[in-house]
Scaffold this active site. Structure first.
Site, PDB file in Angstrom:
ATOM      1  N   LYS A 122      -6.780  -5.410  -5.214  1.00 24.61           N
ATOM      2  CA  LYS A 122      -5.773  -5.716  -4.541  1.00 24.61           C
ATOM      3  C   LYS A 122      -5.628  -7.154  -4.331  1.00 24.61           C
ATOM      4  O   LYS A 122      -4.596  -7.756  -4.630  1.00 24.61           O
ATOM      5  CB  LYS A 122      -5.556  -4.969  -3.109  1.00 24.61           C
ATOM      6  N   LYS A 169     -13.712  23.240  -0.983  1.00 29.09           N
ATOM      7  CA  LYS A 169     -12.493  22.806  -1.295  1.00 29.09           C
ATOM      8  C   LYS A 169     -12.552  21.213  -1.712  1.00 29.09           C
ATOM      9  O   LYS A 169     -13.311  20.383  -1.355  1.00 29.09           O
ATOM     10  CB  LYS A 169     -11.669  22.783   0.272  1.00 29.09           C
ATOM     11  N   THR A 209      -2.316  18.569  -3.642  1.00 28.78           N
ATOM     12  CA  THR A 209      -2.715  19.566  -3.785  1.00 28.78           C
ATOM     13  C   THR A 209      -4.534  19.668  -3.623  1.00 28.78           C
ATOM     14  O   THR A 209      -5.154  18.634  -3.881  1.00 28.78           O
ATOM     15  CB  THR A 209      -2.536  20.322  -5.243  1.00 28.78           C
ATOM     16  N   PHE A 259     -17.539  15.204   2.277  1.00 28.24           N
ATOM     17  CA  PHE A 259     -16.497  14.527   1.329  1.00 28.24           C
ATOM     18  C   PHE A 259     -16.845  13.170   1.130  1.00 28.24           C
ATOM     19  O   PHE A 259     -17.204  12.552   2.069  1.00 28.24           O
ATOM     20  CB  PHE A 259     -15.070  15.059   1.810  1.00 28.24           C
ATOM     21  N   THR A 303      -0.439   4.915   1.140  1.00 28.04           N
ATOM     22  CA  THR A 303      -0.469   5.897   2.374  1.00 28.04           C
ATOM     23  C   THR A 303      -0.355   5.310   3.743  1.00 28.04           C
ATOM     24  O   THR A 303      -1.247   4.112   3.862  1.00 28.04           O
ATOM     25  CB  THR A 303      -1.876   6.438   2.225  1.00 28.04           C
ATOM     26  N   ASP A 307       1.052  -1.186  -0.145  1.00 32.59           N
ATOM     27  CA  ASP A 307       0.052  -0.167   0.181  1.00 32.59           C
ATOM     28  C   ASP A 307       0.753   1.269   0.010  1.00 32.59           C
ATOM     29  O   ASP A 307       2.190   1.288   0.146  1.00 32.59           O
ATOM     30  CB  ASP A 307      -1.055   0.030   1.332  1.00 32.59           C
TER      31      ASP A 307
END
Length: 1475
Positions: free
Chosen positions: A1028, A802, A838, A778, A605, A603
């Site tokens: 995966k 955002k 970003t 989100f 992160t 993985d």
């Protein structure tokens, strides 16, 4: 927390106080929502689980005896296999599933019958008894640990409502057998507690919290909550602690509710300041015209929609119910439970009410899905007034629920009740319903955070909870050697069968011939008939040659693997001090697989990166801010031919000066008490100067508004730590959000906390409250989140948004801000090139009418029963349009320490590493360059199938396969399975999840696999957990290789369990991966030591141990077999029977076990310094069938020498002792043969051992001398019968001392000669390295502090800018200062001539490089100072890599500048609106 639901504005019309709250004129949204709820009832009626509360069971839910038909499971769980009563029979049953144990039990049973010639059957059972006992002790210890954990969990405390009738549960009828089992368990626990001295357990968290221990809440940590057995202690409620007075505040001391007619001392008539002013929570609804504190509060109460209440105001409650501390195991379906802050959830619970006035609570799901970020859950609107025990008694409702299932993210249920009017109790009432989703459910195993209390009802218990349904059974993994070992045992069985058949046939034929010597010396045959004699001899031979099947091999391997696991656990170089976590083996039997790993699937992160986000840069109103020197920039400079050590040192020095200046400037503007020097990650002095107004009022306002947007648009929760100065800690659902809010805090825009309907900020020293109207969350499909805020200064309604740059740019207002959009896009591209994550920030101002119209649609979507999430997403998308761009942010997710060097080391060892991540393509590519997976010389093959058809995917694969001159055929696959060489570092593959789904289809899988086999690195992006696992399975089965998966989150569990070896990282995302893994480590860098050191050692040790084990059994058994040639195979023993029993148990066991535990060909430091030594394990050359048969033939030769040397000694003539006694009888000759054989076997093991230390030599010597000792002691007793006095008689013969050394020399000479020839003329890599060690070429590894390979180059990243710059010896540099290799855009002397390189550069220096004309559109004071970080990134912006940056996956400045506002209102009016 009305930010999740509508909060009416103050100017809405107030309802007539006298209007009927049920049958009045409800607004259209409520009416439509109710209609939709009623329409959904029919779908829910098919569910089979109905739970009733204070309602008699309907007839269809009862049996003929009035008991519930539905039998809900208990909340008590048990993961242990055994009970004290069942352990012995059950454990024996499991052990005798092993075929070897059954075989030896059969041999022992045969030995009981004298007809088969076994002299001591009881002694013959000793080896099997020892093996069974040792295995049983090991199983008992493991199961005892599981039992202890089960008991701790089942006996955890929970506050459960008692004194009322739960109609869903019946009393258990405990059988007599269960009573006996429980009594036995209690007795054993009592004995164990007495044996331990009744030591008190230490507090280990909520699971082991004592029942009477005082509690502390989050907001009132100085106030202790007494137990239910103590007197009531007044304490402020959550609302009071927040500064809000609320009559409904609940007492936090878990005491029984007041019972009529009963008073306790000190609790007589609690004052209004000490307890709620009303007895019941529902009395507020009867107040009618009660005056409120303010006009705004009246407007809110009047305009809020009425959702009904589960409390039946017409019902008379007995008043006997109370909340009592109980155990988890006592919780039943239908119970009311109250859960306090920091408690774990005991079962799956539907939330009725919380301490928050808006019904919100926060949970941590680390134990469930591995994520540590907090998640928001909501109480049912109809249950928010249920706060006390009497309220629970007054409820009347039922829940229709779906079946239990394992999906953690889905739940559908329905709460139904009849709403009655208290003023007209005789009226029938109105049927009402409220949908229940996963957002209203607390799952077992989660922990309550930042919420004083939650009250709910239990819907699933025990094995039916989602955490238990997801736990499943971890796949049982067996090592490759263990699987192959079965065939070798079968070969030995075949040999044994052959030997027994020969013995039986020869013996039978001999008796049938007659006129032989045995007719004159034997008193007839045992069977009486030749066939029967042969049959009996066959089974006699089974007993005689029993050692050929190595029963002791299994127990020896268990001991060896246990010791290896212990050494792995005890390795201090794999201990992660930060979280106090060593490398923890979870599966002890696959350590040798670690030495054969060819593919590692990782993985990203949290595994390669730290998952700790640091705000580094931003762009506001077209102006870039922030100084950082990332690993990506260091790689660019290296390929430009620059000295990255000097450049990095200069950059760090500059950033350190800027940090000091920024801190001084920030404190000159505002003495921010929440600014801590060590937590500042955003270093930008020019930002502070602009914030001060040095570049004009417009830029000052832009900077202030940008930071205000960061401080308002989030779902972060604050925790304040008292101190001087105080400290505020942010708890967020993602670390990105916490980084953004933390930077706003450092710049003077501090989030202090949340009020009942808003958020409180400290803006440059002034405290303000902003009202949150809505929060649009989100999710992975939206890729953005928004907050609708009412500004306190002028009442304006502003939407802050955002999200991903492409999402925000497509929603900007059409035709506006063209220059700003272009410049911001360039800045974002530069940030991305530096390896930064970003985000774009935008806003939109809404009119009151526009917002109210949209909010009505939002309320309708929120009340929907069907497709609620999809409807909310459509409504949210409608308001997030015509945005105004504010700027962008750049956050660094730093690589873990040592990741680049670890990947490079694993690559040198021949291991291929694939990255399987859920991140977007460009982020994965950046990380790939940063951690040495990708380099500038590689061609990146980006597989993206736009039309998502198999035909296109097939054509794309064929095109790339043709570049390698292959077609993907079966013959090519067979060749690929045999080729273990790492591919040339010329190509790498990048593929997203949608395309991966296509190429994993059966018809394309083989082609994709062969294409990946040709590439150095493979990056799979945007993949799901199941994908995966599918990739791991494809490689494991397709290429027949050993695989290892490493991850840290719940989404990695599938691939961890699919791989041959699963490694979990105990990181920021919880421990779900750790719980499902075979090995758990604290950091990715420890993988190099786990695999290259312990894995290689374990594999080589096990391979050599098994080969030597088969060898020594063959030598011994065939020596017996050769003797049978001279006694007509009658099954008589050459050796004393005790020799046969003790051969494997004592005489030869310790040296070979010590070989498997401690042998080392080279040290750990040399193993890491020469990782190429690992390739022998990848090619599986340590354990092969050729090696097995070589050892078998060598053993056969040595058995011939051992037997016939003694035989030839006695064959010519008889031999006597000095006293005239014969020493040529069977058992005395056996001493000659046995002693020589045992010396040969132990010395043979010593020759095959690399490490000759004092312990190994001592154990070999003891094992050799032990047979002399045993012979002398045992033969000294007359009970040894014919063996009596054998020791002095044999050892007194000179022939014994002459023949024995000669036998040893002749046996070992071929093996010794072969080893000499091999090491001199055909040396292996390890032989050469061992010679170099002797020559002193690796002495540098013995320097203090050297534990791994010395780094060749140092790091230049500015991750730790506060640390002094190191210089001098590179070997002492820390892991985080090592270099990485991100993408370069400039050719160097090594890359310019490469025809595969597609890069170029203008050759300009990065320092003091002037910005492009588009960036220099205004004169600013802050521009006068050079910005090295900005300039060095800007110098590489002009060219892009066609292989991936020009694709749609990489959001470049050119691409963003082409994105038009496809989702603006103006565009939607022309038919272009895109949902």
């Amino acid at each position: 927390m009305d930010r999740f639901h509508r909060t009416p504005s103050p100017n809405e019309k107030e309802r007539d106080p006298g209007e009927d709250p049920i049958h009045g004129d409800l607004e259209a949204a409520q009416a439509e929502g109710d209609d939709e709820a009623q329409d959904g009832l029919s779908e829910q009626e098919t569910t089979q689980r109905r739970i009733f509360f204070n309602i008699p069971l309907p007839h269809d839910a009862e049996d003929e005896y009035g008991h519930p038909i539905q039998d809900f499971g208990k909340n008590k769980i048990r993961t242990a296999k055994y009970t004290p009563l069942s352990f012995v029979p059950k454990n024996l049953w499991f052990q005798f599933h092993n075929i070897a144990n059954i075989y030896f039990l059969f041999v022992i049973i045969l030995a009981i019958f004298p007809i088969f010639g076994a002299s001591n059957p009881a002694l013959g059972a000793v080896p099997l008894i020892v093996i069974l006992f040792v295995t049983a002790v090991k199983d008992a210890i493991e199961d005892y640990r599981r039992t202890v954990l089960d008991n701790e969990l089942n006996n955890s405390p929970v506050h459960r409502l008692v004194g009322w009738n739960n109609v869903n549960a019946t009393e258990d009828n405990v059988s007599l057998w269960r009573r006996v089992k429980k009594a036995t368990s209690r007795g054993i626990r009592w004995l164990a507690a007495s044996w331990k001295g009744r030591k008190e357990r230490k507090d280990k968290g909520s699971r082991e919290r004592a029942l009477d221990e005082p509690r502390q809440s989050t907001e009132t940590r100085a106030t202790e909550r007494n137990s239910m057995f103590s007197l009531y202690t007044p304490r402020p409620s959550l609302q009071v602690s927040r500064g809000h007075s609320d009559d409904q505040a609940i007492q936090m001391t878990p005491v029984p509710s007041p019972v009529p007619g009963k008073e306790r001392s000190g609790v007589n008539n609690l004052g209004t300041a000490d307890r709620p002013s009303k007895t019941l929570s529902y009395e507020e609804s009867n107040q009618g015209h009660a005056s409120s504190n303010s006009e705004e509060r009246q407007v809110k109460q009047a305009s809020a929609r009425y959702h009904g209440s589960l409390i039946d105001l017409t019902k008379q409650a007995p008043g006997t119910a109370r909340f009592k501390k109980d155990y988890w195991k006592s919780v039943q379906v239908g119970d009311f439970v109250r859960i306090y802050n920091e408690d774990q959830i005991p079962a799956d619970v539907v939330i009725l009410s919380t301490s928050d006035p808006d019904g919100a609570c926060y949970v941590e799901t680390k134990n469930l899905d591995g994520e540590t970020n907090l998640k928001v859950r909501q109480a049912l609107r109809s249950g928010r007034k249920v706060k006390h025990a009497r309220d629970c008694e007054m409820t009347s409702f039922w829940i229709e629920s779906e079946h239990p299932h394992a999906n953690l993210y889905q739940y559908n249920g329905l709460a139904k009740w009849t709403q009655k009017d208290p003023e007209r109790p005789e009226s029938p009432g109105k049927d009402m319903a409220e949908p229940i989703s996963i957002n209203n459910l607390l799952l077992r195993g989660c922990s309550l955070r930042n919420t004083e209390w939650v009250l709910g009802v239990v819907v699933f218990t025990g094995e039916e909870t989602k955490i238990m349904l997801n736990s499943g059974i971890t796949p049982s993994k067996r090592s490759r050697i263990s699987r192959e070992l079965n065939w070798n045992v079968i070969y030995n069985f075949i040999i044994l069968l052959f030997m027994c058949l020969v013995s039986g046939i020869v013996q039978g034929v001999t008796w049938s011939q007659g006129n032989n010597s045995l007719n004159y010396f034997e008193f007839g045959s045992i069977g009486g008939k030749p066939p029967l004699d042969g049959f009996i001899t066959f089974w006699t031979a089974v007993i005689l040659f029993q050692n050929l099947v190595p029963i002791s091999l299994y127990i020896s391997l268990e001991i060896i693997k246990t010791a290896q696991a212990f050494f792995i656990y005890s390795d201090t170089f794999m201990y992660y001090e930060r979280i106090d976590y060593p490398c923890t083996p979870k599966s002890w039997n696959i350590s040798d697989d670690l030495g054969q790993i060819e593919y590692i699937f990782s993985d990203k992160t949290g595994t390669l990166t730290q998952n700790v986000m640091e705000f580094k840069k931003c762009t506001i109103n077209g102006v870039p801010y922030g100084e950082a020197y990332t690993e990506a920039q260091a790689g660019m400079q290296k390929r430009l031919g620059k000295d990255i050590e000097d450049e990095g040192a200069r950059a760090r020095e500059q950033i350190a000066r800027d940090r000091v200046k920024m801190l001084e400037d920030l404190r000159s503007i505002h003495r921010n008490p929440y600014l801590h020097d060590d937590e500042l990650t955003f270093v930008a002095p020019n930002f502070v100067s602009d914030l001060r107004g040095d570049s004009g009022e417009a830029q000052q306002r832009a900077n202030e508004h940008f930071m205000l947007a960061l401080a308002l648009c989030h779902t972060v929760i604050t925790e304040r730590t008292p101190g001087d100065p105080p400290k505020i800690v942010f708890k967020a659902q993602s670390p990105d959000e916490a980084a953004l809010v933390a930077t706003a805090r450092d710049c003077g825009f501090t989030v202090l906390g949340r009020s009942s309907d808003g958020i409180i900020l400290n803006v440059m020293g002034e405290e303000k409250e902003y009202r949150i109207l809505n929060t649009l969350e989100f999710n992975s499909s939206r890729k953005r989140m928004s907050a609708i805020i009412q500004m306190p200064e002028d009442g304006r309604i502003v939407l802050f948004c955002k999200g991903a740059d492409s999402m925000i740019y497509s929603r900007l207002k059409r035709g506006e801000q063209p220059e700003l959009r272009k410049v911001t896009a360039e800045h974002l591209e530069m940030f991305a090139r530096e390896g930064l994550r970003t985000l774009c920030i935008a806003e939109r101002e809404l009119s009151e009418e526009e917002y109210q119209a949209w909010n009505r649609e939002h309320d309708l979507a929120a009340a929907a029963l069907n497709d609620r999430e999809e409807k909310l997403e459509v409504v949210s998308d409608a308001i997030e349009r015509d945005l105004t761009l504010l700027g962008g942010t750049a956050i660094e997710d730093r690589l873990q320490d040592g990741v680049p060097s670890t990947i490079a080391l694993l690559g040198d060892a021949g291991i291929k590493l694939w990255v399987l991540t859920g991140d977007k393509v460009e982020t994965a590519i950046n990380i790939g360059f940063s951690c040495n997976l990708l380099d500038n010389n590689m061609d990146l093959i980006v597989l993206k199938i736009d039309d998502e058809t198999l035909e296109t995917a097939n054509a794309e694969l064929d095109k790339h396969l043709a570049a390698f001159n292959i077609t993907g055929s079966e013959d090519e696959l067979k060749l690929a399975r045999k080729n273990h060489e790492p591919p040339d570092p010329t190509h790498a593959i990048v593929i997203d999840g949608d395309s991966l789904k296509l190429v994993l289809e059966d018809e394309l899988r083989q082609k994709f696999l062969l294409l990946c086999k040709q590439c150095k690195s493979v990056l799979c992006c945007r993949v799901s957990p199941s994908q995966k696992a599918a990739v791991v399975q494809m490689v494991k089965s397709g290429l027949g290789v050993m695989t290892l998966s490493v991850g840290d989150g719940a989404n990695d569990v599938a691939m961890i369990q699919e791989a041959d070896v699963g490694v979990g990282i105990a990181g920021e995302e919880g421990r779900q991966a750790v719980m499902s893994s075979d090995y758990a480590i604290g950091q990715f860098r420890y993988l190099q030591r786990l695999v290259l050191v312990h894995g290689r050692w374990s594999y080589r040790r096990l391979a050599e141990t098994i080969a030597n084990f088969f060898y020594k059994n063959i030598v011994w058994t065939f020596a017996l077999f050769w003797y049978q040639l001279y006694n007509n195979f009658d099954g008589s023993y050459l050796f004393d029977y005790t020799y046969i029993l003790l051969y494997n148990l004592a005489f030869t066991s310790l040296p070979i076990i010590l070989m498997g535990v401690l042998d080392q060909d080279v040290s750990d430091k040399v193993s890491l310094a020469v990782p190429q030594l690992y390739r022998r394990g990848i090619e599986r050359k340590e354990w092969t069938q050729v090696k097995f048969w070589t050892y078998m033939f060598d053993a056969t030769y040595q058995s011939l020498i051992c037997f016939f040397m003694a035989y030839l000694l006695f064959a010519p003539a008889s031999s006597t002792s000095h006293s005239g006694q014969n020493v040529d009888d069977r058992e005395r000759v056996g001493v000659y043969v046995a002693c020589a054989t045992i010396v040969v076997v132990n010395l043979y093991v010593l020759i095959n051992t690399y490490r000759w230390d004092w312990l190994m030599l001592l154990i070999v010597a003891i094992s050799i001398l032990l047979i002399w000792f045993w012979t002398g002691v045992y033969s000294a007793f007359q009970s040894s019968e014919q063996f009596y006095k054998a020791a002095p008689q044999v050892y007194g013969q000179l022939t014994f001392w002459a023949v024995s050394p000669l036998t040893v020399i002749l046996c070992l000479l071929p093996r010794f000669t072969a080893k000499v020839v091999q090491k001199i003329y055909f040396p292996l890599d390890v032989d050469i390295v061992r010679e170099q060690v002797r020559q002193g070429r690796f002495k540098y590894l013995d320097d203090p502090g050297m534990t791994t390979v010395p780094p060749k180059i140092s790091s230049t990243a500015s991750s730790e800018i506060t640390q002094p710059v190191r210089s001098g010896n590179n070997r002492n540099l820390a892991d985080d200062e090592r270099p990485i290799y991100p993408p370069s855009i400039a050719p160097t002397t090594t890359t310019h001539g490469n025809p595969r390189s597609q890069t170029g550069s203008d050759g300009t220096e990065y320092t003091r490089h002037q910005p492009s004309p588009s960036m220099d559109r205004q004169t600013r004071q802050s521009y006068d100072r050079a910005r090295p970080s900005y300039d060095r990134a800007r110098s590489s912006v002009d060219r892009v890599r066609p292989s991936f940056e020009a694709s749609n996956d990489f959001t470049s400045a050119a691409l963003l500048s082409r994105i038009e506002s496809s989702r603006s209102y103006r565009n939607s009016k022309t038919g272009g609106r895109d949902h």
